[in-house]
Scaffold this motif. Structure first.
Motif, PDB file in Angstrom:
ATOM      1  N   VAL A  74      25.285  74.090  35.038  1.00 48.59           N
ATOM      2  CA  VAL A  74      25.103  72.642  35.170  1.00 48.59           C
ATOM      3  C   VAL A  74      23.642  72.284  35.420  1.00 48.59           C
ATOM      4  O   VAL A  74      23.117  71.314  34.851  1.00 48.59           O
TER       5      VAL A  74
ATOM      6  N   GLU B 203      18.142  63.541  36.367  1.00 45.02           N
ATOM      7  CA  GLU B 203      18.306  63.907  34.961  1.00 45.02           C
ATOM      8  C   GLU B 203      16.908  64.000  34.360  1.00 45.02           C
ATOM      9  O   GLU B 203      16.148  63.037  34.402  1.00 45.02           O
ATOM     10  N   ARG B 204      16.572  65.167  33.849  1.00 47.53           N
ATOM     11  CA  ARG B 204      15.212  65.406  33.388  1.00 47.53           C
ATOM     12  C   ARG B 204      14.873  64.545  32.172  1.00 47.53           C
ATOM     13  O   ARG B 204      15.644  64.454  31.217  1.00 47.53           O
TER      14      ARG B 204
ATOM     15  N   PHE C  43      14.602  71.579  29.199  1.00 49.10           N
ATOM     16  CA  PHE C  43      15.869  71.094  29.747  1.00 49.10           C
ATOM     17  C   PHE C  43      15.950  69.573  29.743  1.00 49.10           C
ATOM     18  O   PHE C  43      16.442  68.961  30.697  1.00 49.10           O
TER      19      PHE C  43
ATOM     20  N   LYS D 222      18.999  67.427  31.163  1.00 53.73           N
ATOM     21  CA  LYS D 222      19.827  68.249  32.037  1.00 53.73           C
ATOM     22  C   LYS D 222      19.598  67.872  33.499  1.00 53.73           C
ATOM     23  O   LYS D 222      18.528  67.390  33.870  1.00 53.73           O
ATOM     24  N   LEU D 223      20.609  68.107  34.323  1.00 51.09           N
ATOM     25  CA  LEU D 223      20.486  67.846  35.746  1.00 51.09           C
ATOM     26  C   LEU D 223      19.596  68.895  36.408  1.00 51.09           C
ATOM     27  O   LEU D 223      19.594  70.067  36.016  1.00 51.09           O
TER      28      LEU D 223
ATOM     29  N   ALA E 104      19.404  72.852  35.664  1.00 53.45           N
ATOM     30  CA  ALA E 104      18.304  73.458  34.913  1.00 53.45           C
ATOM     31  C   ALA E 104      17.629  74.564  35.730  1.00 53.45           C
ATOM     32  O   ALA E 104      17.827  74.683  36.940  1.00 53.45           O
TER      33      ALA E 104
ATOM     34  N   LYS F 233      10.979  67.844  28.398  1.00 48.37           N
ATOM     35  CA  LYS F 233      11.260  69.249  28.150  1.00 48.37           C
ATOM     36  C   LYS F 233      10.496  70.085  29.165  1.00 48.37           C
ATOM     37  O   LYS F 233       9.454  69.654  29.675  1.00 48.37           O
TER      38      LYS F 233
END
Length: 252
Positions: free
Chosen positions: A134, A35-36, A41, A44-45, A136, A39
């Motif tokens: 789903v 999970e980022r 994303f 996001k995964l 990035a 930035k």
């Protein structure tokens, strides 16, 4: 000459690496995702990866990023450079060339997040591939390419043994094929073809532990890297046996 250099600099790509780490867990082909924590994303995964640092080559960057973001040691994995992705709009930060690596191992441990990752976990590949939104960046495409490649490689190489422990039964090897291919295979037919394939597996002389039934023979990976004839898969759902259809593993 000055104009030429300026033009070249304007189109220069940054270089990054992305890791597709695949394993068989809980009877599913699973991929390592993070999970980022930054930035773009944010939250996001994504696949683990990052930019090359000064003085690094590609392999060193891939190993470092995997350790920093997941706590896994690339030296213990079957890892290889897979493909390069360079679409100019693949990353909102600008033109970034990504060199993708694929790593394969049996039942890897729970990852530990760090670096640019706020979390890391195993996720069934089919769940991630079912929705292009789903993951990035262009990681859905990268993962899809890697899974397709792994499925194809099982047909004509001995790759399947890298998903098994050092000593394994033919049933365990069959489960790898069934999991990665998403089908069910007829056990006796599979056993016959695998044990007749030159150099695919080698008996260890040992037997697997048993709860009272017949003890299965243990094997290890043989010296072969390529399979001839190749093992072919049928495109049938994994519940085919429940529907009364036994799928045969055929050869070219």
């Amino acid at each position: 000459m000055v104009g030429y250099m300026s033009r070249r600099d304007r189109f220069r790509y940054a270089v990054a690496v992305d890791m597709i780490v695949l394993t068989v867990r809980e009877q599913a082909l699973q991929v390592l995702v993070i999970e980022r924590a930054r930035k773009p994303f944010l939250g996001k995964l994504a696949l683990p990866g990052g930019f090359l640092e000064d003085g690094e080559n590609l392999d060193q960057a891939a190993h470092r990023e995997l350790a920093e973001e997941t706590g896994l040691d690339a030296e213990t994995l079957h890892i290889r450079q897979f493909r390069t992705y360079g679409d100019p709009d693949r990353d909102p930060r600008g033109p970034i060339l990504s060199v993708a690596y694929v790593a394969l191992m049996p039942d890897l441990p729970i990852p530990i997040a760090g670096g640019d990752a706020s979390a890391a976990r195993w996720t069934p590949a089919d769940d991630l591939l079912s929705d292009p939104a789903v993951l990035a960046f262009d990681h859905h495409r990268i993962l899809s390419d890697a899974v397709d490649s792994a499925r194809d490689l099982l047909s004509h190489t001995t790759l399947a043994t890298t998903f098994c422990p050092p000593e394994f039964t033919i049933s365990q090897l069959r489960e790898v094929y069934e999991t990665v291919w998403g089908i069910e295979l007829e056990p006796s037919n599979f056993h016959r073809k695998i044990t007749r394939a030159d150099g695919f597996v080698t008996p260890t002389g040992g037997k697997a532990s048993s709860d009272g039934g017949r003890r299965a023979t243990l094997y290890r990976a043989g010296p072969a890297t390529q399979l001839y004839p190749a093992l072919l898969r049928e495109h049938h759902p994994k519940n085919a046996r429940q529907a009364g259809e036994h799928q045969e593993l055929s050869t070219l």
